[in-house]
Design a protein around this motif. Structure first.
Motif, PDB file in Angstrom:
ATOM      1  N   ILE A 148       0.850  -1.190   0.000  1.00 22.31           N
ATOM      2  CA  ILE A 148       0.000   0.000   0.000  1.00 22.31           C
ATOM      3  C   ILE A 148       0.884   1.239   0.000  1.00 22.31           C
ATOM      4  CG2 ILE A 148      -1.677   1.340   1.320  1.00 22.31           C
ATOM      5  CD1 ILE A 148      -2.856  -1.286   2.323  1.00 22.31           C
ATOM      6  N   LEU A 149       0.656   2.137  -0.958  1.00 24.13           N
ATOM      7  CA  LEU A 149       1.454   3.350  -1.080  1.00 24.13           C
ATOM      8  C   LEU A 149       0.683   4.597  -0.651  1.00 24.13           C
ATOM      9  CD1 LEU A 149       3.069   2.591  -4.564  1.00 24.13           C
ATOM     10  CD2 LEU A 149       4.001   2.125  -2.283  1.00 24.13           C
ATOM     11  N   ASP A 150      -0.628   4.494  -0.590  1.00 24.64           N
ATOM     12  CA  ASP A 150      -1.496   5.621  -0.222  1.00 24.64           C
ATOM     13  C   ASP A 150      -2.000   5.402   1.196  1.00 24.64           C
ATOM     14  OD1 ASP A 150      -3.385   7.580   0.091  1.00 24.64           O
ATOM     15  OD2 ASP A 150      -4.685   6.896  -1.537  1.00 24.64           O
ATOM     16  N   VAL A 151      -1.663   6.301   2.088  1.00 23.59           N
ATOM     17  CA  VAL A 151      -2.000   6.105   3.499  1.00 23.59           C
ATOM     18  C   VAL A 151      -3.501   5.999   3.725  1.00 23.59           C
ATOM     19  CG1 VAL A 151      -2.047   8.563   4.081  1.00 23.59           C
ATOM     20  CG2 VAL A 151      -1.445   6.872   5.827  1.00 23.59           C
ATOM     21  N   GLU A 152      -4.294   6.706   2.926  1.00 20.72           N
ATOM     22  CA  GLU A 152      -5.742   6.636   3.101  1.00 20.72           C
ATOM     23  C   GLU A 152      -6.272   5.228   2.866  1.00 20.72           C
ATOM     24  OE1 GLU A 152      -7.410   9.106   4.378  1.00 20.72           O
ATOM     25  OE2 GLU A 152      -5.538  10.257   4.413  1.00 20.72           O
ATOM     26  N   GLU A 153      -5.572   4.488   2.035  1.00 20.39           N
ATOM     27  CA  GLU A 153      -5.992   3.127   1.717  1.00 20.39           C
ATOM     28  C   GLU A 153      -5.916   2.214   2.944  1.00 20.39           C
ATOM     29  OE1 GLU A 153      -4.847  -0.120  -1.771  1.00 20.39           O
ATOM     30  OE2 GLU A 153      -4.136   1.949  -1.890  1.00 20.39           O
ATOM     31  N   ILE A 154      -4.960   2.492   3.814  1.00 19.28           N
ATOM     32  CA  ILE A 154      -4.803   1.675   5.020  1.00 19.28           C
ATOM     33  C   ILE A 154      -6.057   1.731   5.876  1.00 19.28           C
ATOM     34  CG2 ILE A 154      -3.507   1.374   7.176  1.00 19.28           C
ATOM     35  CD1 ILE A 154      -1.067   2.480   5.743  1.00 19.28           C
ATOM     36  N   PHE A 155      -6.689   2.893   5.920  1.00 18.43           N
ATOM     37  CA  PHE A 155      -7.851   3.094   6.786  1.00 18.43           C
ATOM     38  C   PHE A 155      -9.178   2.936   6.046  1.00 18.43           C
ATOM     39  CE2 PHE A 155      -4.269   5.334   8.613  1.00 18.43           C
ATOM     40  CZ  PHE A 155      -4.292   4.889   9.925  1.00 18.43           C
ATOM     41  N   ASN A 156      -9.120   2.552   4.764  1.00 17.08           N
ATOM     42  CA  ASN A 156     -10.326   2.356   3.956  1.00 17.08           C
ATOM     43  C   ASN A 156     -10.837   0.928   4.162  1.00 17.08           C
ATOM     44  OD1 ASN A 156     -12.274   1.993   2.000  1.00 17.08           O
ATOM     45  ND2 ASN A 156     -11.003   2.671   0.294  1.00 17.08           N
TER      46      ASN A 156
END
Length: 260
Positions: free
Chosen positions: A133-141
């Motif tokens: 995962i390169l986009d931090v928002e993806e971690i919390f999605n």
């Protein structure tokens, strides 16, 4: 384990947002044909469309591709694939890749990666893929499923939550670039042995699976290993909406590379 593999593509006509989705035109071909082409480009020894709809069966056959009619009462694509394996009489050790029928932009190399990963070991009856995962928002999605692995590349857990939870930086700081332990997004492609498929379909829904709404947790619940191959990046999204259909059409008409 043999490195030869087959691909089965579950394809249902019904779709809440896009009725008849497998037969919708993308760049001059039905979507299901593009998906079959990705499987053939992956060097699968046999590609089969598993459907419960005569229109899909007829369209696939008219184009010279193979389709099998399956029980309309299946609750998942996995059950549909298991029925195809029984109809075909495939041996327990045969490797089968489950390729979703709405993924016309899946890199063919990823299909091959899943199959070869499974063939290269003898602990698990199933292999799947993940990407960093390169986009931090993806971690919390919660729509992005995360996976944590053990030192040998087998799954410890899948979750919609942000795992592993970085106690030092979450939730206020999100420095994933410097994290020593990468966050991985699960890519929902599976390679199974036929023997594993039959075992899986005999299991009831697990409590973990029900809570997270993640079918793969049934496997861990029953104590079986899941091998995870890490690939370069998450593939482009499939087709769920009219907007997706237009996006994928533009990509294919622009010369999207289908060899990888």
């Amino acid at each position: 384990m043999s490195t030869g593999f087959k691909v089965v593509i579950p394809a249902r006509y019904g779709s809440t947002r896009l009725p008849g989705k497998p037969l919708l035109d993308i760049a001059g071909k039905p979507m299901i044909v593009h998906v079959c082409e990705r499987a053939l480009e992956a060097d699968a020894e046999q590609v089969v469309v598993a459907t419960d709809d005569q229109r899909i069966f007829a369209a696939v056959g008219d184009l010279g591709l193979q389709a099998v009619m399956t029980d309309p009462n299946h609750q998942s694509g996995t059950e549909r694939i298991a029925e195809v394996a029984r109809i075909m009489g495939w041996a327990d050790e045969q490797i089968v890749v489950n390729l979703q029928g709405d993924e016309p932009l899946i890199p063919p190399g990823y299909i091959r990666d899943a199959a070869l990963a499974l063939a290269g070991q003898d602990q698990a009856g199933i292999a799947t893929l993940a990407a960093k995962i390169l986009d931090v928002e993806e971690i919390f999605n919660p729509n992005a499923v995360k996976v944590v692995l053990d030192k040998n590349g087998y799954a410890l857990y899948f979750s919609r939550a942000a795992i592993p939870w970085n106690r030092s930086t979450f939730p206020d700081q999100h420095d994933i670039a410097s994290s020593s332990l990468p966050h991985l997004r699960h890519i929902g492609m599976y390679a199974y042995t036929v023997g594993f498929l039959q075992r899986y379909c005999s299991w009831s829904v697990s409590q973990l699976e029900g809570v997270e709404s993640l079918e793969q947790l049934r496997i861990l619940w029953h104590g079986e290993p899941v091998l995870v191959r890490i690939v370069d990046k998450t593939p482009e999204a499939g087709v769920d909406t009219e907007e997706d259909l237009n996006r994928v059409s533009r990509r294919l008409l622009s010369g999207w590379p289908t060899k990888s």
